[in-house]
Design a protein around this motif. Structure first.
Motif, PDB file in Angstrom:
ATOM      1  N   GLY A   1     -11.571  -5.462 -11.547  1.00 33.60           N
ATOM      2  CA  GLY A   1     -10.924  -4.576 -12.508  1.00 33.60           C
ATOM      3  C   GLY A   1      -9.767  -5.258 -13.223  1.00 33.60           C
ATOM      4  N   SER A   2      -9.482  -4.779 -14.423  1.00 32.65           N
ATOM      5  CA  SER A   2      -8.401  -5.353 -15.220  1.00 32.65           C
ATOM      6  C   SER A   2      -7.065  -5.250 -14.491  1.00 32.65           C
ATOM      7  CB  SER A   2      -8.302  -4.639 -16.571  1.00 32.65           C
ATOM      8  OG  SER A   2      -9.480  -4.845 -17.311  1.00 32.65           O
ATOM      9  N   TYR A   3      -6.823  -4.114 -13.837  1.00 43.75           N
ATOM     10  CA  TYR A   3      -5.550  -3.928 -13.137  1.00 43.75           C
ATOM     11  C   TYR A   3      -5.398  -4.953 -12.012  1.00 43.75           C
ATOM     12  CZ  TYR A   3      -1.933  -1.893 -10.187  1.00 43.75           C
ATOM     13  OH  TYR A   3      -0.813  -1.712  -9.434  1.00 43.75           O
ATOM     14  N   GLU A   4      -6.480  -5.159 -11.283  1.00 44.86           N
ATOM     15  CA  GLU A   4      -6.454  -6.112 -10.173  1.00 44.86           C
ATOM     16  C   GLU A   4      -6.164  -7.533 -10.673  1.00 44.86           C
ATOM     17  OE1 GLU A   4      -9.290  -7.311  -6.345  1.00 44.86           O
ATOM     18  OE2 GLU A   4      -9.990  -5.846  -7.827  1.00 44.86           O
ATOM     19  N   LEU A   5      -6.810  -7.906 -11.771  1.00 43.21           N
ATOM     20  CA  LEU A   5      -6.584  -9.235 -12.337  1.00 43.21           C
ATOM     21  C   LEU A   5      -5.176  -9.380 -12.905  1.00 43.21           C
ATOM     22  CD1 LEU A   5     -10.007  -9.857 -14.100  1.00 43.21           C
ATOM     23  CD2 LEU A   5      -9.016 -11.261 -12.284  1.00 43.21           C
ATOM     24  N   GLN A   6      -4.698  -8.324 -13.569  1.00 40.12           N
ATOM     25  CA  GLN A   6      -3.351  -8.371 -14.133  1.00 40.12           C
ATOM     26  C   GLN A   6      -2.314  -8.513 -13.030  1.00 40.12           C
ATOM     27  OE1 GLN A   6      -2.465  -5.221 -16.952  1.00 40.12           O
ATOM     28  NE2 GLN A   6      -0.267  -5.535 -16.722  1.00 40.12           N
TER      29      GLN A   6
ATOM     30  N   PHE B   1      -2.179  -9.936 -20.678  1.00 39.49           N
ATOM     31  CA  PHE B   1      -3.500  -9.875 -20.060  1.00 39.49           C
ATOM     32  C   PHE B   1      -4.575  -9.607 -21.114  1.00 39.49           C
ATOM     33  CE2 PHE B   1      -7.061  -7.602 -18.194  1.00 39.49           C
ATOM     34  CZ  PHE B   1      -7.467  -8.539 -17.260  1.00 39.49           C
ATOM     35  N   ASP B   2      -4.279  -8.712 -22.055  1.00 42.27           N
ATOM     36  CA  ASP B   2      -5.247  -8.408 -23.118  1.00 42.27           C
ATOM     37  C   ASP B   2      -5.597  -9.677 -23.901  1.00 42.27           C
ATOM     38  OD1 ASP B   2      -5.294  -5.762 -22.381  1.00 42.27           O
ATOM     39  OD2 ASP B   2      -3.929  -5.090 -23.968  1.00 42.27           O
ATOM     40  N   PHE B   3      -4.592 -10.515 -24.133  1.00 46.55           N
ATOM     41  CA  PHE B   3      -4.842 -11.775 -24.840  1.00 46.55           C
ATOM     42  C   PHE B   3      -5.786 -12.658 -24.028  1.00 46.55           C
ATOM     43  CE2 PHE B   3      -3.817 -16.309 -25.092  1.00 46.55           C
ATOM     44  CZ  PHE B   3      -4.168 -16.573 -26.403  1.00 46.55           C
ATOM     45  N   HIS B   4      -5.493 -12.815 -22.740  1.00 48.51           N
ATOM     46  CA  HIS B   4      -6.324 -13.672 -21.890  1.00 48.51           C
ATOM     47  C   HIS B   4      -7.759 -13.138 -21.804  1.00 48.51           C
ATOM     48  CE1 HIS B   4      -2.722 -15.773 -20.979  1.00 48.51           C
ATOM     49  NE2 HIS B   4      -2.218 -14.858 -20.184  1.00 48.51           N
ATOM     50  N   ALA B   5      -7.895 -11.830 -21.640  1.00 55.15           N
ATOM     51  CA  ALA B   5      -9.230 -11.221 -21.543  1.00 55.15           C
ATOM     52  C   ALA B   5      -9.996 -11.415 -22.853  1.00 55.15           C
ATOM     53  CB  ALA B   5      -9.105  -9.735 -21.211  1.00 55.15           C
TER      54      ALA B   5
ATOM     55  N   VAL C   1     -16.438 -14.802 -19.779  1.00 56.19           N
ATOM     56  CA  VAL C   1     -16.478 -13.563 -19.001  1.00 56.19           C
ATOM     57  C   VAL C   1     -17.161 -12.472 -19.817  1.00 56.19           C
ATOM     58  CG1 VAL C   1     -14.340 -14.131 -17.747  1.00 56.19           C
ATOM     59  CG2 VAL C   1     -14.241 -12.664 -19.765  1.00 56.19           C
ATOM     60  N   GLU C   2     -17.604 -11.457 -19.103  1.00 59.53           N
ATOM     61  CA  GLU C   2     -18.238 -10.314 -19.755  1.00 59.53           C
ATOM     62  C   GLU C   2     -17.797  -9.041 -19.038  1.00 59.53           C
ATOM     63  OE1 GLU C   2     -22.400 -11.020 -19.262  1.00 59.53           O
ATOM     64  OE2 GLU C   2     -22.334 -10.818 -17.082  1.00 59.53           O
ATOM     65  N   THR C   3     -18.013  -7.904 -19.701  1.00 64.25           N
ATOM     66  CA  THR C   3     -17.688  -6.624 -19.088  1.00 64.25           C
ATOM     67  C   THR C   3     -18.953  -6.064 -18.445  1.00 64.25           C
ATOM     68  OG1 THR C   3     -16.031  -6.216 -20.802  1.00 64.25           O
ATOM     69  CG2 THR C   3     -16.738  -4.324 -19.484  1.00 64.25           C
ATOM     70  N   THR C   4     -18.833  -5.688 -17.179  1.00 68.64           N
ATOM     71  CA  THR C   4     -19.990  -5.142 -16.458  1.00 68.64           C
ATOM     72  C   THR C   4     -20.206  -3.686 -16.850  1.00 68.64           C
ATOM     73  OG1 THR C   4     -18.717  -4.315 -14.572  1.00 68.64           O
ATOM     74  CG2 THR C   4     -19.418  -6.629 -14.489  1.00 68.64           C
ATOM     75  N   ASP C   5     -21.327  -3.117 -16.376  1.00 65.56           N
ATOM     76  CA  ASP C   5     -21.611  -1.706 -16.653  1.00 65.56           C
ATOM     77  C   ASP C   5     -20.547  -0.793 -16.049  1.00 65.56           C
ATOM     78  OD1 ASP C   5     -23.905  -2.464 -17.964  1.00 65.56           O
ATOM     79  OD2 ASP C   5     -25.217  -2.178 -16.217  1.00 65.56           O
TER      80      ASP C   5
END
Length: 200
Positions: free
Chosen positions: A121-126, A136-140, A149-153
């Motif tokens: 999850g984004s929160y976990e990575l952040q 984080f938005d920039f890195h993603a 990277v890709e976004t899962t279902d």
């Protein structure tokens, strides 16, 4: 550091490259201070804990660091880029590269260990990166645009085949760098600066 005191290699204490940016310096300090803190009996080391604090205090201030770098060059022979030749923007770019490698390694490990649930999850990575939402938005964005990277279902981020290949290439490069540094250190009587692993 007092000029009358014996020289201490603060970069070695913090296990960072002498030209690392301030973010890398802070991350190294936090990790090592936590590792050696007296509250962690299994890894506690008061001497190292105090050394880490001393090193960080000497390097966190820009002016103090520049003065120390002169002393460092004199004692080690390390040739810095001209004082402020590496602009802050360039340091930020170097730091971003390290963050991207850190994200990819975390996602690589996740996919290797849990192939059926490869995303984080984004929160976990952040939280792992200890950065702001905007950063984080920039890195993603960058890692998605590169196809790493890709976004899962489930709405999580997962590493792609291209990302796995990139991590492998980074790991090979880091291994070759460590070998070269080790060989250089042996040629120089065992002295080589410790390069912090680039997350990969």
């Amino acid at each position: 550091m007092d000029v009358n005191q014996p020289f201490v290699d603060y970069y070695a204490v913090l296990r960072v490259h002498p030209e690392c940016d301030s973010r890398t310096l802070e991350i190294a300090y936090r990790k090592l201070a936590k590792l050696y803190h007296p509250d962690h009996p299994e890894t506690a080391d008061t001497g190292m804990f105090n050394a880490v604090i001393e090193a960080y205090r000497a390097l966190k201030d820009h002016a103090k660091r520049l003065a120390y770098d002169v002393l460092y060059s004199t004692n080690t022979g390390f040739a810095f880029s001209d004082a402020d030749c590496i602009l802050s923007e360039e340091r930020t770019a170097l730091s971003d590269a390290e963050v991207h490698a850190e994200v990819l390694m975390a996602l690589y490990k996740r996919r290797r260990e849990r192939a059926s649930e490869p995303g984080l999850g984004s929160y976990e990575l952040q939280r792992l990166l200890d950065c702001t939402s905007d950063a984080f938005d920039f890195h993603a964005w960058y890692l998605k645009a590169k196809g790493f990277v890709e976004t899962t279902d489930q709405g999580k981020l997962a590493i792609t085949i291209a990302g796995v290949d990139h991590v492998i290439n980074l790991s090979r490069g880091a291994a070759q760098d460590r070998l070269r540094i080790s060989q250089f250190g042996n040629q120089q009587g065992g002295r080589a600066w410790p390069r912090e692993a680039v997350a990969a």
